[in-house]
Design an enzyme around this catalytic site. Sequence first.
Site, PDB file in Angstrom:
ATOM      1  N   HIS A 148       0.834  -1.215   0.000  1.00  0.00           N
ATOM      2  CA  HIS A 148       0.000   0.000   0.000  1.00  0.00           C
ATOM      3  C   HIS A 148       0.875   1.274   0.000  1.00  0.00           C
ATOM      4  O   HIS A 148       0.872   1.993  -0.977  1.00  0.00           O
ATOM      5  CB  HIS A 148      -1.022   0.038   1.146  1.00  0.00           C
ATOM      6  CG  HIS A 148      -1.866  -1.194   1.220  1.00  0.00           C
ATOM      7  ND1 HIS A 148      -2.636  -1.614   0.155  1.00  0.00           N
ATOM      8  CD2 HIS A 148      -2.052  -2.113   2.203  1.00  0.00           C
ATOM      9  CE1 HIS A 148      -3.260  -2.736   0.493  1.00  0.00           C
ATOM     10  NE2 HIS A 148      -2.928  -3.058   1.720  1.00  0.00           N
ATOM     11  N   ASP A 202      -5.005  -8.523  -3.275  1.00  0.00           N
ATOM     12  CA  ASP A 202      -5.276  -8.268  -1.863  1.00  0.00           C
ATOM     13  C   ASP A 202      -6.556  -8.941  -1.360  1.00  0.00           C
ATOM     14  O   ASP A 202      -6.569 -10.132  -1.083  1.00  0.00           O
ATOM     15  CB  ASP A 202      -5.276  -6.748  -1.633  1.00  0.00           C
ATOM     16  CG  ASP A 202      -5.261  -6.350  -0.174  1.00  0.00           C
ATOM     17  OD1 ASP A 202      -5.433  -7.221   0.685  1.00  0.00           O
ATOM     18  OD2 ASP A 202      -5.081  -5.153   0.131  1.00  0.00           O
TER      19      ASP A 202
HETATM   20  C1  NGQ Z   1      -5.424  -7.697   6.208  1.00  0.00           C
HETATM   21  N1  NGQ Z   1      -6.056  -5.938   4.700  1.00  0.00           N
HETATM   22  O1  NGQ Z   1      -4.490  -8.080   6.897  1.00  0.00           O
HETATM   23  O2  NGQ Z   1      -6.170  -8.478   5.628  1.00  0.00           O
HETATM   24  C2  NGQ Z   1      -5.631  -6.214   6.030  1.00  0.00           C
HETATM   25  C3  NGQ Z   1      -6.636  -5.725   7.017  1.00  0.00           C
HETATM   26  C4  NGQ Z   1      -5.310  -4.919   8.983  1.00  0.00           C
HETATM   27  C5  NGQ Z   1      -5.797  -4.753   4.137  1.00  0.00           C
HETATM   28  N2  NGQ Z   1      -5.104  -3.912   4.808  1.00  0.00           N
HETATM   29  C6  NGQ Z   1      -6.279  -5.925   8.438  1.00  0.00           C
HETATM   30  N3  NGQ Z   1      -6.210  -4.448   2.946  1.00  0.00           N
HETATM   31  O3  NGQ Z   1      -4.618  -4.233   8.223  1.00  0.00           O
HETATM   32  O4  NGQ Z   1      -5.216  -4.824  10.208  1.00  0.00           O
HETATM   33 ZN    ZN Z   2      -3.092  -7.051   2.778  1.00  0.00          ZN
END
Ligand code: NGQ
Ligand code: ZN
Length: 457
Positions: free
Chosen positions: A274, A325
Amino acid sequence: MSREASRRLFAPLALLPDGWHADVGLDLDASGSISAVTPGATPDGRERLDGPVLPGFPNLHSHAFQRAMAGLAEHRGEDADDDFWSWRRLMYGLAGALTPEEIQAIAAQLYVEMLEAGYTAVAEFHYLHHQPDGRPYDDLAELSERVIAASKEAGIGLTHLPVLYLSGGFGGKPPTDGQRRFLNPPDRFLRLIETLRSRHRNGVTVGIAPHSLRAVPPEALAAVLDATAPALRVHIHIAEQTGEVDQCLAWSGQRPVEWLLAHAPVDSRWCLVHATHMTGEETRKAAASGAIAGLCPTTEANLGDGFFQAEDWLSAGGAFGIGSDSHISVSPIEELRWLEYGRRLVARRRNRLTSRAGARDLYLAALAGAAEACGRPIGRIATGARADLVILDREMPGLAEVPTDRLLDALLFAGNANPVKHVLVGGRWQVRDARHLDREAIFGRYRSAVAAVRRRL
Ligand code: NGQ
Ligand code: ZN
């Protein structure tokens, strides 16, 4: 039909690292790598590929289980002000409910869809490790093995990135119940990595993924980096949300990327996933470190993250790749299209990342960056690279009669029908005539798995 492709192929048109070439002979060796590339070859004695040939696309960021969230988070919740964090609560509900069999069935389906879309490799950022109550399975690597098995069922190349996760927020905040399945102290995490590396010496590349600065305190990050340096790829979520930037500033006085560059040996082994919110100085320094920006434009749009400063990153010489993702979309075309469209919408101008050569350089840069982040010899049609090839259907209206030097532009911007006709991974056919060869069986298992999960949620 046999999955083995002939050892000698003929591509009427192929995208090599310096652009399109006509009449390209491709020789494959028995291990599934390319042993010779010969532009201007004759077709005699070679199997003819019936469309333009591209390197298969590496997908540098995936949480496979999230494929099963399709359509479940696109309505307003009770607090009317839905954001990343309310989405995350829903996602944790799913993460807490899945069995090992379901995780494998969901991942296999996702990987079939990736292959049909032209992704031939994936870096799986894997953080579901334990039973729903947080106790490890008898085999510490049970869920890693499920994802690895799914990648083999579907025939996609895999970089497996077990995730290090310890805390629920900056400053060692205790984890929540929803995070129990993710947690490993550093010593157990290192055992998991060693176990996977010794079991999968061939075929699977293992790296590490400190989840985020929120989830990994500095001492644990340093200990794990020391113990694994310098061989492995390191992927980390960073600066995705402004909330995370504010929390990091409150904790350390530094912004996330600023903190990371000051406290970790960031270089081209790193993928900064990101990296949405960076100052100009962070952008320049992070780009100069050689780290790959791991961009996931459709998920970043879906979660309301903000815009990555792509023009600044590219003009600072930054490398990047794309990932699907959360799998809100599974299409390298759509990721690149939205990377460019995001910039157009912000700037109110056209052709922000596309150049005089059109989308070609963007496309080649994304292939190279994602390949580097996967740590495998992929993402290019060249001697020594894996024979991961995508053959396009040039009979599609969006591609028909388009001049060769505009073909990638048409691919990215002129259609929604999937132009991927055949896909070869490591010299084996996985997709023929737009269908994965095991599509029905894998979809059947996926359907039963999601039906069962949704009854329990
Ligand atoms: C994840 N996903 O680990 O799946 C993360 C969300 C977080 C994204 N950041 C959870 N798109 O970052 O704590
Ligand atoms: Zn992720």
